[in-house]
Design a protein around this motif. Structure first.
Motif, PDB file in Angstrom:
ATOM      1  N   ASP A 226      -8.386   9.069 -42.423  1.00 19.32           N
ATOM      2  CA  ASP A 226      -7.098   8.379 -42.301  1.00 19.32           C
ATOM      3  C   ASP A 226      -6.456   8.214 -43.682  1.00 19.32           C
ATOM      4  O   ASP A 226      -7.132   7.873 -44.658  1.00 19.32           O
ATOM      5  CB  ASP A 226      -7.279   6.990 -41.678  1.00 19.32           C
ATOM      6  CG  ASP A 226      -7.537   7.047 -40.181  1.00 19.32           C
ATOM      7  OD1 ASP A 226      -7.416   8.145 -39.598  1.00 19.32           O
ATOM      8  OD2 ASP A 226      -7.862   5.988 -39.609  1.00 19.32           O
TER       9      ASP A 226
ATOM     10  N   VAL B 121     -10.204   1.818 -38.929  1.00 14.64           N
ATOM     11  CA  VAL B 121      -9.810   3.138 -39.421  1.00 14.64           C
ATOM     12  C   VAL B 121     -10.962   4.118 -39.245  1.00 14.64           C
ATOM     13  O   VAL B 121     -12.100   3.719 -38.991  1.00 14.64           O
ATOM     14  CB  VAL B 121      -9.442   3.104 -40.930  1.00 14.64           C
ATOM     15  CG1 VAL B 121      -8.108   2.447 -41.156  1.00 14.64           C
ATOM     16  CG2 VAL B 121     -10.537   2.433 -41.730  1.00 14.64           C
TER      17      VAL B 121
ATOM     18  N   ARG C 291      -1.796   1.648 -43.166  1.00 20.57           N
ATOM     19  CA  ARG C 291      -1.766   3.073 -42.845  1.00 20.57           C
ATOM     20  C   ARG C 291      -0.586   3.751 -43.547  1.00 20.57           C
ATOM     21  O   ARG C 291       0.520   3.211 -43.552  1.00 20.57           O
ATOM     22  CB  ARG C 291      -1.627   3.234 -41.326  1.00 20.57           C
ATOM     23  CG  ARG C 291      -2.013   4.561 -40.804  1.00 20.57           C
ATOM     24  CD  ARG C 291      -2.093   4.510 -39.298  1.00 20.57           C
ATOM     25  NE  ARG C 291      -3.279   3.814 -38.821  1.00 20.57           N
ATOM     26  CZ  ARG C 291      -4.491   4.351 -38.795  1.00 20.57           C
ATOM     27  NH1 ARG C 291      -4.693   5.577 -39.237  1.00 20.57           N
ATOM     28  NH2 ARG C 291      -5.515   3.663 -38.326  1.00 20.57           N
TER      29      ARG C 291
ATOM     30  N   SER D 173      -6.923   1.829 -34.231  1.00 19.02           N
ATOM     31  CA  SER D 173      -6.473   1.279 -35.484  1.00 19.02           C
ATOM     32  C   SER D 173      -5.851  -0.083 -35.292  1.00 19.02           C
ATOM     33  O   SER D 173      -4.960  -0.266 -34.492  1.00 19.02           O
ATOM     34  CB  SER D 173      -5.441   2.206 -36.127  1.00 19.02           C
ATOM     35  OG  SER D 173      -4.833   1.531 -37.192  1.00 19.02           O
TER      36      SER D 173
END
Ligand SMILES: NC(=O)c1ccc[n+]([C@@H]2O[C@H](COP(=O)([O-])OP(=O)(O)OC[C@H]3O[C@@H](n4cnc5c(N)ncnc54)[C@H](OP(=O)(O)O)[C@@H]3O)[C@@H](O)[C@H]2O)c1
Length: 323
Positions: free
Chosen positions: A84, A80, A108, A320
């Motif tokens: 984020d 990350v 996420r 990611s």
């Protein structure tokens, strides 16, 4: 940072919000600026001193679920970037404006999901979907959900409907319209529960007990196979009646599937929001055991940036690997 603390076990009034130094992420860890934090019955039990197996040291923090914005990376983190939006589980430190967690535990946050709803789904979403899997709920089933209007019941009801099952949900009369909107046939709990279920004309084949009390006995009386009755509340009665204790193991992948459903509009979770300063009222609301959806603390309102992202040692973080 601001954190919810308590200095002795007791009622919601023992909780206070205090200033603490920001935690620093170690190797493999991430600091998150928390936007919203869930409150669940587990937190109430911790505060009341009912979790003897937990390592509690006063002043003690509390909170198991959060959503927020990545703020600082520990060494070796590349999944990350600062800024984020994420959500996840933690242990006894979620109700605070900052926390540090292992990078691999984060999920996420989809843009279409607001921070309070994301935080609301962390525990209930995983518990409910894990329970339905363990009970193998499928399209041929009629699922009886005890405490269907609560946080776990809200998810279980909707996900079972998505799997093609029909659902009977127990709740007080004030929540019957809510359960109908989720796709369940509502019935009242308490004396007369077995007859009320029979009166629906549906024959339950599987049951999830998120209520305790009479739920297991009623499920057995309705003729559901013990192997298809699962409780997340009452281990003692489970042993007595020979039904399942559902453990519903959690994982970032499971949580990611839940938030994806919510982001696509297939799953809703009503949020009862309280500012962090009103944490005692939020705990009291959970402790009261009535109301629909999930109690959530708003740590930073959405229109305020959650601190300026900073990078410690890993500014080259890219891409990611998060679910
Ligand atoms: N949250 C989790 O991830 C998790 C994980 C493991 C175990 N558990 C356990 O599972 C239980 C439910 O958790 P939760 O987070 O869903 O709680 P919750 O959101 O606080 O549940 C509140 C709901 O319980 C209903 N209720 C109260 N008494 C009832 C009864 N006698 N029969 C049927 N429904 C009743 C209320 O319905 P009305 O408002 O209509 O009265 C209310 O909607 C708790 O005992 C918790 O400790 C939860």
């Amino acid at each position: 940072m601001r954190a919810v603390l308590f200095d002795r076990f007791g009622p919601p009034g023992v909780l206070r919000v205090a200033e603490l130094p920001d935690p620093e992420p170690g190797p493999g860890q991430i600091r998150v600026r928390v936007r919203a934090a869930g409150v669940q019955p587990f937190d109430v039990a911790v505060r009341r001193g009912e979790m003897s197996w937990l390592d509690v040291a006063f002043p003690q923090q509390v909170g198991q679920e959060f959503s927020g914005v990545v703020d600082r990376l520990g060494d070796g983190v590349s999944a990350v970037r600062p800024g984020d939006a994420v959500l996840g589980s933690t242990m006894l430190n979620g109700q605070a404006s900052a926390l540090v967690v292992p990078a691999e535990t984060l999920v996420r946050k989809p843009e279409r999901l607001d921070f309070p709803t994301a935080a609301a789904l962390v525990a209930a979403g995983q518990t409910a979907t894990g329970a339905l899997e363990e009970l193998a709920v499928g399209p041929a089933d009629v699922l009886l959900v005890h405490a269907a209007a609560g946080s776990v019941g809200t998810v279980a009801t909707q996900v079972a409907r998505l799997a093609g099952a029909r659902v009977i949900g127990t709740a007080s009369a004030v929540n019957h319209g809510y359960l109908r909107r989720l796709g369940a046939v509502p019935v009242g709990y308490g004396p007369g529960l077995v007859d009320a279920v029979r009166a629906t004309g549906l024959v339950p084949t599987v049951a999830l007990d998120a209520a305790g009390g009479e739920a297991i006995a009623a499920s057995v009386a309705l003729g559901i196979e013990p192997d298809r009755i699962g409780t997340i509340v009452d281990d003692k009665q489970a042993a007595e009646y020979g039904v399942r204790v559902v453990r519903a193991p959690r994982s970032p992948a499971r949580l990611a599937r839940v938030v994806d459903l919510a982001a696509r509009g297939a799953l809703t979770m009503p949020v009862r929001a309280y500012p962090l300063a009103e944490v005692a009222a939020a705990h009291a609301a959970v402790e009261a055991r009535h109301g629909r959806g999930k109690v959530v603390l708003i740590v930073e309102p959405e229109d305020q940036p959650a601190g300026t992202p900073t990078t410690r040692s890993n500014s080259s973080a890219a891409g990611s690997g998060l679910p």
